[in-house]
Design a protein around this motif. Structure first.
Motif, PDB file in Angstrom:
ATOM      1  N   GLN A 153      -1.088  -1.152  -4.208  1.00  0.00           N
ATOM      2  CA  GLN A 153      -2.565  -2.509  -3.827  1.00  0.00           C
ATOM      3  C   GLN A 153      -2.164  -3.972  -5.079  1.00  0.00           C
ATOM      4  O   GLN A 153      -3.017  -3.955  -4.862  1.00  0.00           O
ATOM      5  N   ARG A 169      -5.471  -5.261  -8.608  1.00  0.00           N
ATOM      6  CA  ARG A 169      -6.159  -5.718  -8.571  1.00  0.00           C
ATOM      7  C   ARG A 169      -7.349  -6.143  -9.561  1.00  0.00           C
ATOM      8  O   ARG A 169      -8.342  -6.211  -9.691  1.00  0.00           O
ATOM      9  N   ILE A 177       0.611  -1.077   0.051  1.00  0.00           N
ATOM     10  CA  ILE A 177       0.142  -0.037  -0.064  1.00  0.00           C
ATOM     11  C   ILE A 177       0.796   1.552   0.397  1.00  0.00           C
ATOM     12  O   ILE A 177       0.669   2.293   0.396  1.00  0.00           O
TER      13      ILE A 177
END
Length: 280
Positions: A103, A146, A85
């Motif tokens: 991410q 993601r 992060i």
């Protein structure tokens, strides 16, 4: 290099109901996860989950042996999931490098070997969030973006809880032994997470709140449905959730959170919903 490990014993519902604010924080809140140039681990006796923050700056940080696990090597009888992060970085697993952007996640199965963490740019250091649970079988190492995550859209703007759940370590995305891990993002104006509330006594859970402004706060609700308590959390603070406790929250501004579970099964939908009239 020193790896700091904090031990958290199990807290029961009767004990939690009698604790003051500091007592609840001592039992459930994990502060200062990301300290520059350090590895910080919390070993919880809730399903023996280890929650950690790895913050490499100029030098690499490594995890090979953690004395508290009682094994020769950290991953001898454990699996681990990592989500970055922060800035771009690299995680080396048994000598093989894996580049992780913001991410992006990495699942490492039991027996994966030494873990080494590096930041691509020390001026923009990576922040590796670490989650580890005991494992009884080896699963392949997988890099998860993601885009690869299974997406579940829930809630509505009218209920202030419109959100997308990105399931990273999930049977339909990545094989694991018992870990389930995902990342929840909110639509603008939505502030409530996991409400209506639920419990799942078969599995513990841990939340990490992030993506918040300095002055933003999360009011995180925990406790048995009829005996709730709240905790006020800031950016990069995590909270442990026993199977008997609800785990809901509302933010004073924009935020996201990473959730992880370990326990008896891997069914994301296995939860006991709590009707609103049962909350006290």
């Amino acid at each position: 290099m020193t790896i700091s490990v904090n031990i958290r014993q199990v807290v029961g519902p009767e004990d939690a109901a009698r604790r003051n604010t500091q007592g609840l924080r001592d039992g459930f809140v994990i502060e200062e996860l990301f300290r520059p140039g350090e590895i910080s681990l919390t070993y919880s006796h809730l399903d023996r989950m280890i929650v950690g923050g790895v913050s490499p700056v100029a030098d690499a940080l490594t995890i090979d042996r953690v004395a508290e696990t009682g094994t020769d090597h950290f991953l001898d009888r454990r699996e681990v999931a990592l989500i970055n992060i922060g800035g771009p970085g690299t995680v080396s697993v048994g000598g093989t490098d894996h580049a992780l952007g913001f991410q992006e996640a990495l699942y490492v199965g039991m027996g994966g070997g030494e873990l080494a963490f590096r930041s691509t740019d020390p001026a923009k250091p990576a922040l590796f969030y670490l989650l580890s649970a005991p494992a009884h079988r080896k699963c392949p190492t997988v890099l998860i973006t993601r885009d690869m995550a299974k997406k579940v859209v829930l809630g509505s703007a009218e209920e202030s809880n419109a959100r997308t759940i990105n399931q990273y370590v999930h049977p339909e995305v990545c094989e694991s032994c018992q870990l389930l891990v995902g990342l929840t993002m909110f639509e603008p104006g939505s502030v409530w997470n996991t409400m209506p509330a639920h419990v799942h006594d078969r599995r513990m859970e841990v939340y990490l709140y992030f993506g918040m402004q300095e002055t933003t706060r999360i009011f995180h609700f925990m406790g048995e449905p009829g005996e709730t308590r709240h905790l006020v959390l800031k950016n990069h603070e995590a909270v442990l959730s026993p199977g008997w406790s609800i785990h809901s929250g509302a933010g004073t501004g924009r935020y996201a959170f990473i959730w992880a579970m370990a326990g008896d099964n891997m069914s994301f939908t296995d939860m006991d919903k709590v009707p609103m009239e049962a909350l006290r």
